[in-house]
Scaffold this motif. Structure first.
Motif, PDB file in Angstrom:
ATOM      1  N   LEU A  18     -37.807 -13.503 -26.340  1.00 56.79           N
ATOM      2  CA  LEU A  18     -36.435 -14.020 -26.260  1.00 56.79           C
ATOM      3  C   LEU A  18     -36.017 -14.668 -27.578  1.00 56.79           C
ATOM      4  CD1 LEU A  18     -36.354 -15.507 -22.642  1.00 56.79           C
ATOM      5  CD2 LEU A  18     -35.122 -13.496 -23.476  1.00 56.79           C
ATOM      6  N   ASP A  19     -36.970 -15.302 -28.250  1.00 61.30           N
ATOM      7  CA  ASP A  19     -36.620 -15.908 -29.539  1.00 61.30           C
ATOM      8  C   ASP A  19     -36.210 -14.841 -30.549  1.00 61.30           C
ATOM      9  OD1 ASP A  19     -36.833 -18.581 -31.222  1.00 61.30           O
ATOM     10  OD2 ASP A  19     -37.626 -16.956 -32.481  1.00 61.30           O
ATOM     11  N   LEU A  20     -36.788 -13.646 -30.383  1.00 68.41           N
ATOM     12  CA  LEU A  20     -36.512 -12.556 -31.332  1.00 68.41           C
ATOM     13  C   LEU A  20     -35.239 -11.799 -30.976  1.00 68.41           C
ATOM     14  CD1 LEU A  20     -38.010 -11.333 -33.807  1.00 68.41           C
ATOM     15  CD2 LEU A  20     -38.927  -9.599 -32.258  1.00 68.41           C
ATOM     16  N   VAL A  21     -35.049 -11.467 -29.702  1.00 68.09           N
ATOM     17  CA  VAL A  21     -33.936 -10.581 -29.330  1.00 68.09           C
ATOM     18  C   VAL A  21     -33.016 -11.173 -28.257  1.00 68.09           C
ATOM     19  CG1 VAL A  21     -35.287  -8.525 -29.879  1.00 68.09           C
ATOM     20  CG2 VAL A  21     -35.304  -9.401 -27.540  1.00 68.09           C
ATOM     21  N   GLY A  22     -33.201 -12.465 -27.914  1.00 73.18           N
ATOM     22  CA  GLY A  22     -32.408 -13.071 -26.834  1.00 73.18           C
ATOM     23  C   GLY A  22     -30.968 -13.332 -27.249  1.00 73.18           C
ATOM     24  N   ASP A  23     -30.183 -13.766 -26.247  1.00 73.04           N
ATOM     25  CA  ASP A  23     -28.777 -14.091 -26.435  1.00 73.04           C
ATOM     26  C   ASP A  23     -28.689 -15.607 -26.680  1.00 73.04           C
ATOM     27  OD1 ASP A  23     -26.153 -14.983 -25.855  1.00 73.04           O
ATOM     28  OD2 ASP A  23     -25.769 -13.162 -24.690  1.00 73.04           O
ATOM     29  N   GLU A  24     -28.216 -16.000 -27.879  1.00 74.45           N
ATOM     30  CA  GLU A  24     -28.193 -17.427 -28.237  1.00 74.45           C
ATOM     31  C   GLU A  24     -27.434 -18.256 -27.214  1.00 74.45           C
ATOM     32  OE1 GLU A  24     -27.179 -18.489 -32.191  1.00 74.45           O
ATOM     33  OE2 GLU A  24     -28.818 -17.315 -33.038  1.00 74.45           O
ATOM     34  N   GLU A  25     -26.339 -17.679 -26.699  1.00 73.62           N
ATOM     35  CA  GLU A  25     -25.523 -18.459 -25.772  1.00 73.62           C
ATOM     36  C   GLU A  25     -26.273 -18.734 -24.470  1.00 73.62           C
ATOM     37  OE1 GLU A  25     -21.064 -17.831 -24.255  1.00 73.62           O
ATOM     38  OE2 GLU A  25     -21.452 -17.319 -26.357  1.00 73.62           O
ATOM     39  N   LYS A  26     -26.926 -17.707 -23.944  1.00 70.08           N
ATOM     40  CA  LYS A  26     -27.676 -17.891 -22.703  1.00 70.08           C
ATOM     41  C   LYS A  26     -28.874 -18.821 -22.919  1.00 70.08           C
ATOM     42  CE  LYS A  26     -26.439 -13.605 -20.352  1.00 70.08           C
ATOM     43  NZ  LYS A  26     -26.769 -12.181 -20.272  1.00 70.08           N
ATOM     44  N   LEU A  27     -29.514 -18.695 -24.066  1.00 68.42           N
ATOM     45  CA  LEU A  27     -30.708 -19.490 -24.338  1.00 68.42           C
ATOM     46  C   LEU A  27     -30.349 -20.950 -24.624  1.00 68.42           C
ATOM     47  CD1 LEU A  27     -32.683 -17.035 -26.638  1.00 68.42           C
ATOM     48  CD2 LEU A  27     -33.495 -17.916 -24.453  1.00 68.42           C
ATOM     49  N   GLY A  28     -29.126 -21.168 -25.137  1.00 66.63           N
ATOM     50  CA  GLY A  28     -28.720 -22.530 -25.497  1.00 66.63           C
ATOM     51  C   GLY A  28     -29.403 -23.032 -26.750  1.00 66.63           C
ATOM     52  N   LYS A  29     -29.974 -22.110 -27.515  1.00 66.74           N
ATOM     53  CA  LYS A  29     -30.586 -22.522 -28.792  1.00 66.74           C
ATOM     54  C   LYS A  29     -30.561 -21.321 -29.733  1.00 66.74           C
ATOM     55  CE  LYS A  29     -35.312 -21.586 -27.141  1.00 66.74           C
ATOM     56  NZ  LYS A  29     -36.619 -22.144 -26.794  1.00 66.74           N
ATOM     57  N   PRO A  30     -30.627 -21.550 -31.038  1.00 65.00           N
ATOM     58  CA  PRO A  30     -30.592 -20.426 -31.984  1.00 65.00           C
ATOM     59  C   PRO A  30     -31.820 -19.539 -31.816  1.00 65.00           C
ATOM     60  CG  PRO A  30     -30.719 -22.553 -33.142  1.00 65.00           C
ATOM     61  CD  PRO A  30     -30.836 -22.840 -31.683  1.00 65.00           C
ATOM     62  N   THR A  31     -31.595 -18.229 -31.914  1.00 65.79           N
ATOM     63  CA  THR A  31     -32.737 -17.313 -31.880  1.00 65.79           C
ATOM     64  C   THR A  31     -33.270 -17.136 -33.301  1.00 65.79           C
ATOM     65  OG1 THR A  31     -31.240 -15.447 -32.119  1.00 65.79           O
ATOM     66  CG2 THR A  31     -31.903 -16.036 -29.880  1.00 65.79           C
ATOM     67  N   GLN A  32     -34.307 -16.329 -33.402  1.00 65.61           N
ATOM     68  CA  GLN A  32     -34.895 -15.995 -34.708  1.00 65.61           C
ATOM     69  C   GLN A  32     -35.536 -17.209 -35.400  1.00 65.61           C
ATOM     70  OE1 GLN A  32     -34.421 -12.707 -36.349  1.00 65.61           O
ATOM     71  NE2 GLN A  32     -33.620 -11.942 -34.412  1.00 65.61           N
ATOM     72  N   SER A  33     -35.720 -18.325 -34.641  1.00 63.56           N
ATOM     73  CA  SER A  33     -36.293 -19.505 -35.293  1.00 63.56           C
ATOM     74  C   SER A  33     -37.751 -19.248 -35.683  1.00 63.56           C
ATOM     75  CB  SER A  33     -36.181 -20.723 -34.385  1.00 63.56           C
ATOM     76  OG  SER A  33     -37.072 -20.607 -33.294  1.00 63.56           O
ATOM     77  N   ASP A  34     -38.458 -18.460 -34.876  1.00 67.19           N
ATOM     78  CA  ASP A  34     -39.853 -18.142 -35.205  1.00 67.19           C
ATOM     79  C   ASP A  34     -39.935 -17.360 -36.518  1.00 67.19           C
ATOM     80  OD1 ASP A  34     -40.682 -19.381 -32.899  1.00 67.19           O
ATOM     81  OD2 ASP A  34     -40.872 -17.525 -31.750  1.00 67.19           O
ATOM     82  N   VAL A  35     -39.002 -16.382 -36.682  1.00 71.46           N
ATOM     83  CA  VAL A  35     -39.000 -15.579 -37.904  1.00 71.46           C
ATOM     84  C   VAL A  35     -38.717 -16.470 -39.107  1.00 71.46           C
ATOM     85  CG1 VAL A  35     -37.888 -13.652 -39.104  1.00 71.46           C
ATOM     86  CG2 VAL A  35     -38.231 -13.534 -36.627  1.00 71.46           C
TER      87      VAL A  35
END
Lengths: 303, 303
Positions: free
Chosen positions: B232-249
């Motif tokens: 989810l961190d890689l390909v999730g929807d930022e709005e649904k997750l409530g946090k920025p994605t790609q943080s691991d990358v």
């Protein structure tokens, strides 16, 4: 004088037993990063009087009137020393008291870095509850062990030691009354001593009235111990103490001598110790000798 | 779809119950600095899925086959959420991950300062054991509560979660094998999920074979949960997750998708979830429905 030497011998022999148990307290077969294990053991092995665990053991034997209680109480003795040790690691952190040395050795975060020091503290705090729970393997009834666990969490947590440390940090420079200072001392120091004596008493099978009398003994003893620390920091012998004196004055810490004067503080230690001894007498224990000796020793100590 | 909605309803209703219990979990009459209490509750009330406590409750009911087990298990459910919360507070500290925001709110040390944040974490960690011990007041046998306490200390401590966090911090950038990554994930995430299911099962009165099957269920579920987080961190929807994605990358974190690719990671989640369900079937529980539903829900979640 002879009695004092004997008490000192008892304390040092007991401290060695506690240290042996502590060395074996984290199962060798548990796999986790060796640096974390090292950091945890670095502070556990840094020495100190081992007063709290010895009080657990001595109280258990005093109440039970049988030296086998000593063995049963050892996991709880180790637990309280782990709690005491974790609190020193976290207190020394840059965000807290920012101390570089403790008992003549670099503090945990100076050796292992802040992140590992925080985790070493968390690890010891958590393991204390594992160790305490192991008393059930030594014949202590589960219900008694559970009371000990519950006491430990209450007296070491927010309503006890952690709360005292928070009050100390939040109130720095702002303490103006004896009541505030007594709250901080009670929570930061006395509560763990109350735990130690109470836990030993529970393991020894104390009756309700005995427990109550022993709690009063421990509370008074804990306060006397802390006031004596304040006095020694002001007028003690640096060589005997193994640390520089006058640190409270330099850090402008509010202490008993600062608030009520040196003579009054000395009188307070004497009064508290006397009242502690009276409470101990009231408990009508089978073998109270070592508890009396420890109380007297702590009052007359010069380090 | 209807089944999914029902599971979502079950989870949100259960989360509210857990939050009510958490709000009352530190006795109001306990006196300690209000800022410390605030800091502890700030993070406890910061939300989240409450997955771990719900697993405790659902496992207790599933094994016992009786909704009264839910009430008996609540103090332990609160305990695991306190452990999870303290670990987030300490992980966010400047010396650790140095995060300014968590679930859209400033992190604990950003609001209360580092010293109070460290103590709030210590306070929650300690109080977790108080809360767990209170299960004995709700009819759970002392010996069972003591097993739960011992499991909690083992799985949250140096040999569990704290060890995983240490391995993560010490190994940053240096993880090259799936085995290392799996060790960290198992300790950091899976161990608390194993605890939750095991504790519920013990409170529900599980037999040895049931416990074993449920531990496997929980371990697989925990790993699947963590791999899904990585995905989810890689390909999730930022709005649904409530946090920025790609943080691991951005933080160059080693993750499952990084090590084995996205498709392989998705297949892994599916395989782990299937194996978890098989283990759950093997446990032959009275009312396993919610545990099955939670496992399915977690695999198909998009936040």
């Amino acid at each position: 004088m002879n009695a004092l030497v004997t008490t000192a011998d008892f304390l040092s022999r007991s401290a060695i037993e506690v240290e042996q148990a502590l060395a074996e307290s984290i199962p060798a077969e548990w796999k986790f990063p060796s640096q974390l294990r090292e950091a945890m053991m670095y502070s556990v092995e840094a020495g100190g009087k081992r007063l709290r665990p010895i009080l657990v053991l001595a109280a258990a034997e005093a109440v039970k009137g049988d030296s086998r209680a000593w063995h049963a109480a050892m996991p709880v003795a180790c637990a309280i020393e782990m709690i005491h040790t974790y609190s020193l690691i976290h207190d020394d952190l840059p965000a807290m008291d920012d101390d570089d040395f403790r008992r003549g050795k670099p503090t945990n975060h100076k050796v292992y870095g802040e992140a590992v020091a925080i985790l070493a503290g968390d690890g010891l705090l958590t393991h204390a509850f594992y160790s305490a729970s192991q008393a059930a393997q030594r014949g202590v009834p589960a219900a008694t062990v559970l009371e000990v666990v519950s006491d430990l969490a209450r007296l070491a947590g927010a309503s006890g030691m952690v709360g005292g440390q928070a009050a100390d940090i939040l109130g720095e420079q702002g303490i103006t009354t004896l009541a505030e200072l007594e709250y901080i001392h009670s929570r930061k120091t006395s509560d763990l001593i109350v735990f130690s004596v109470t836990a030993g008493a529970r393991i020894g099978g104390a009756k309700a009235e005995q427990l109550e009398a022993l709690m009063e003994f421990a509370h008074k003893l804990g306060l006397a111990f802390q006031v004596q620390d304040d006095i020694l920091d002001l007028v003690g012998d640096e060589e005997k103490l193994g640390k520089p004196t006058q640190s409270d004055v330099q850090q402008q810490k509010v202490t008993y001598p600062y608030l009520v004067g040196l003579e009054e503080s000395k009188a307070l230690v004497e009064r508290l110790t006397k009242e502690a001894a009276q409470a101990l007498t009231r408990a009508e224990l089978d073998k109270p000798e070592w508890l009396f000796a420890i109380a007297e020793y702590l009052m007359s100590r010069d380090h």
